[in-house]
Scaffold this motif. Structure first.
Motif, short mmCIF file in Angstrom:
data_model
loop_
_atom_site.label_atom_id
_atom_site.label_comp_id
_atom_site.label_asym_id
_atom_site.label_seq_id
_atom_site.Cartn_x
_atom_site.Cartn_y
_atom_site.Cartn_z
N MET A 177 4.52 10.43 -1.45
CA MET A 177 3.07 10.08 -1.30
C MET A 177 2.77 9.91 0.28
O MET A 177 1.70 9.62 0.83
N ARG B 74 10.17 9.80 -4.43
CA ARG B 74 8.76 9.14 -4.99
C ARG B 74 8.26 8.63 -3.55
O ARG B 74 6.91 8.86 -3.53
N GLU C 231 -0.04 10.88 -8.00
CA GLU C 231 -1.27 10.81 -8.64
C GLU C 231 -2.34 9.86 -8.03
O GLU C 231 -3.34 10.08 -7.78
N ARG C 232 -1.52 8.89 -7.72
CA ARG C 232 -2.44 7.77 -7.26
C ARG C 232 -2.96 7.96 -5.80
O ARG C 232 -4.11 7.55 -5.42
N LEU D 290 3.69 9.58 -10.72
CA LEU D 290 2.81 8.48 -10.58
C LEU D 290 2.39 8.09 -9.35
O LEU D 290 0.93 7.61 -9.22
N GLY D 291 3.17 8.13 -8.34
CA GLY D 291 2.77 7.81 -6.91
C GLY D 291 1.80 8.84 -6.32
O GLY D 291 0.86 8.65 -5.69
N SER E 291 0.87 -1.33 -0.18
CA SER E 291 -0.03 -0.11 -0.09
C SER E 291 0.93 1.13 0.01
O SER E 291 1.87 1.14 0.50
N PRO E 292 0.50 2.33 -0.63
CA PRO E 292 1.18 3.77 -0.57
C PRO E 292 1.54 4.12 0.87
O PRO E 292 2.53 4.88 0.93
#
Lengths: 270, 300
Positions: free
Chosen positions: A159, A155, A107-108, A104-105, A80-81
């Motif tokens: 998050m 990255r 955004e998610r 990418l992260g 999980s992020p």
């Protein structure tokens, strides 16, 4: 401090058995460990002792054969992020720019609650935090190994994870770059108050960065051999610590464990 | 560019591809001579690069001349060149369906290849993706592919004639059949070899299936896919000549057969050269395409 924060990560009787083509391999046994919120814990041990396996268990990339892992009061059932991983080989996607890799992260995690420009700002802030604003539009093969690893850290941190998991993040770097990134990580962690679990095989790195050093016995069926509390005041400064007797003492006790009690298994010397 | 790794990857993929494709593959990599040799010779390396191929060509023409002198039916290089100049002076004439310029014949063949090949890509690449992604599908289709892959595409021609009742779709059908295997196999291998690190990133970031496909799978499979496409186009161009000899109509293969019936040997030799040149151009086009889409693998 609330009990919940004291047991932010709670590993109870975790076992890991791999089914390989040569039969079963018992990697980890009887792992019991709690990590406080905001604590910096390193896992140290010889290669093959299962420290990366333990990190992957916390990440949720592996699921335990037995036992329970809990993070922030919820059982870890998969990746999980909220438990971001910095991989040893940074694992940046080569076809994306540094900015896109981080985005990418971002955004998610945040696209449900924030608009596009806010997402972009987050990505830019993460790049700025690791000092790579100028490299945003470069692709991973255009930047140095140290820079790639910094993008990997950015990255993960972008998050806003509850836990930052690092698997020998500086293992492949030269000594000077490594020292530089360790200092930078100290500053970032102090600023973000992150909870960190980091795998390392570098004794100095472990003492410099951690609140606690978890020392693993040799595999197979490795477990936690001993834990060293590092009571060095923060912020820590590399050069000053070199002459600190307490630092030397911690260093010695880790070395003692690794080279006297758990002598390096010859078969895995590579 | 990590060419060495690429080379390895291509070599690995070639093993699993149709037998017809292998000779094509062997021709793909005309490497420049290593630096050592240029030190030994006194000639500058650029001169070597020009002179060596020219010598090879001269050698071929010499052999040809010797054969032509000992066999009166065989045309000399000079005569063939004169015929070629005549032929290429007007490549696009059209007097009757069976008598058209060489340009029309080449275009007709290329068109068949394009259609058959395009259909094969349309079906083969998604199928390869699924076979690579799901182990069950791989076990399900693996034996069928292994069984059908070694079959000469021409053996499928009668089936095409039977089903489509016409020569042109039957020829396209043969192209389709021969192109589809390398595309399925290479795409599947590419999907299976997506580095686990990237998939771990996808899992930790919790990416949606759509993002996984567009941001991770497609870009990392693309070089493999293009290798498959390249092998397929080589085979397709081999097969179309043979298929057209059997089906007739317009096309470079039919043209060769027609000229054989006319006993026009210079034209046959010209056709052989033209087929070689077109095949080479197709190949080069796809090599260039593959290069443009090959990313450096991540390493420290």
């Amino acid at each position: 401090m609330e009990p919940r924060d004291a047991k932010f990560i709670d590993i109870h009787q975790a076992e890991m058995v791999f089914n390989t083509s040569k039969g079963q391999f018992h990697a980890l046994r009887d792992i019991n460990l709690t990590v406080r919120k905001g604590e910096f814990v390193t896992l140290i041990g010889h290669s093959g002792c299962g420290k990366s396996t333990l990190l992957n268990l916390i990440a949720g990339l592996l699921l335990p054969s037995d036992g329970v892992l809990i993070c922030a009061n919820r059982e870890i059932a998969g990746p999980s992020p909220e438990r971001a991983v910095v991989f040893q080989n940074h694992s940046l996607l080569p076809w994306l720019t540094c900015h896109e890799n981080i985005h990418l992260g971002v955004e998610r995690v945040f696209s449900a609650t924030e608009n596009k420009s806010a997402l972009k700002e987050r990505t830019k802030a993460a790049l700025a935090m690791v000092g790579l604003t100028a490299a945003g539009q470069k692709r991973p093969h255009e930047i140095s190994g140290g820079m790639k690893q910094r993008v990997g850290i950015a990255r993960a941190l972008a998050m806003e994870p509850k836990v930052l998991l690092m698997d020998e993040p500086f293992g492949a770097l030269d000594a000077l770059t490594r020292a530089h990134l360790q200092d930078e990580l100290l500053k970032i962690v102090a600023k973000t108050e992150s909870t960190v679990v980091m795998v390392t095989h570098d004794v100095d790195e472990a003492v410099l960065l951690s609140d606690r050093i978890v020392m693993m016995t040799n595999g197979p069926a490795a477990t936690i051999g001993d834990i060293v509390q590092v009571r060095l005041a923060r912020p820590r400064e590399r050069v000053a610590l070199a002459q600190d007797p307490l630092y030397a003492e911690y260093r010695t006790s880790v070395l003692e464990f690794l080279y006297r009690k758990q002598a390096h298994p010859v078969a895995q010397a590579a | 560019m990590d060419t060495a790794a690429n080379e390895n990857r291509q070599a690995a993929t070639m093993n699993s591809v149709t037998a017809e494709a292998v000779p094509e593959a062997a021709v793909v990599t005309p490497r420049p001579a290593p630096k050592m040799s240029s030190r030994r010779s006194s000639m500058p390396s650029w001169l070597m690069k020009i002179i060596a191929p020219l010598l090879g060509l001269a050698f071929l023409v010499l052999i040809w001349q010797i054969i032509a002198m000992s066999n009166s039916q065989f045309p000399t290089p000079l005569l063939t060149l004169q015929e070629a100049l005549k032929l290429f002076a007007d490549p696009f004439y059209r007097t009757s369906p069976n008598d058209q310029g060489i340009g029309w014949n080449i275009l007709a063949s290329l068109q068949r290849v394009a259609v058959g090949f395009g259909l094969a890509a349309l079906i083969g690449i998604p199928l390869g993706f699924m076979i690579g992604r799901f182990k069950f599908l791989s076990s399900m289709f693996g034996p069928i592919i292994s069984l059908l892959k070694p079959v000469s595409p021409l053996a499928w021609l009668p089936i095409g004639l039977l089903v489509f009742k016409s020569a042109n779709p039957a020829a396209i059908w043969s192209i389709f059949i021969c192109s589809i295997w390398p595309m399925i196999i290479n795409t599947a291998v590419g999907v299976q070899r997506v580095p686990q690190d990237y998939m771990n990133v996808a899992r930790v970031l919790n990416l949606s299936e759509w993002k996984i496909i567009t941001k991770i799978l497609l870009p990392s499979v693309l070089p493999y896919m293009l290798t498959g496409v390249r092998l397929a186009i080589g085979t397709a161009w081999l097969v179309i000549v043979a298929a057209e000899m059997l089906t007739g109509g317009v096309g470079i293969g039919f043209w060769v057969w027609d000229e054989w019936n006319n006993l026009n040997v210079p034209h046959i030799i010209i056709a052989i050269v033209v087929i070689g040149v077109v095949g080479l151009l197709l190949e080069q086009l796809l090599v260039a395409l593959a290069k443009a889409f090959t990313y450096e693998q991540v390493s420290n």
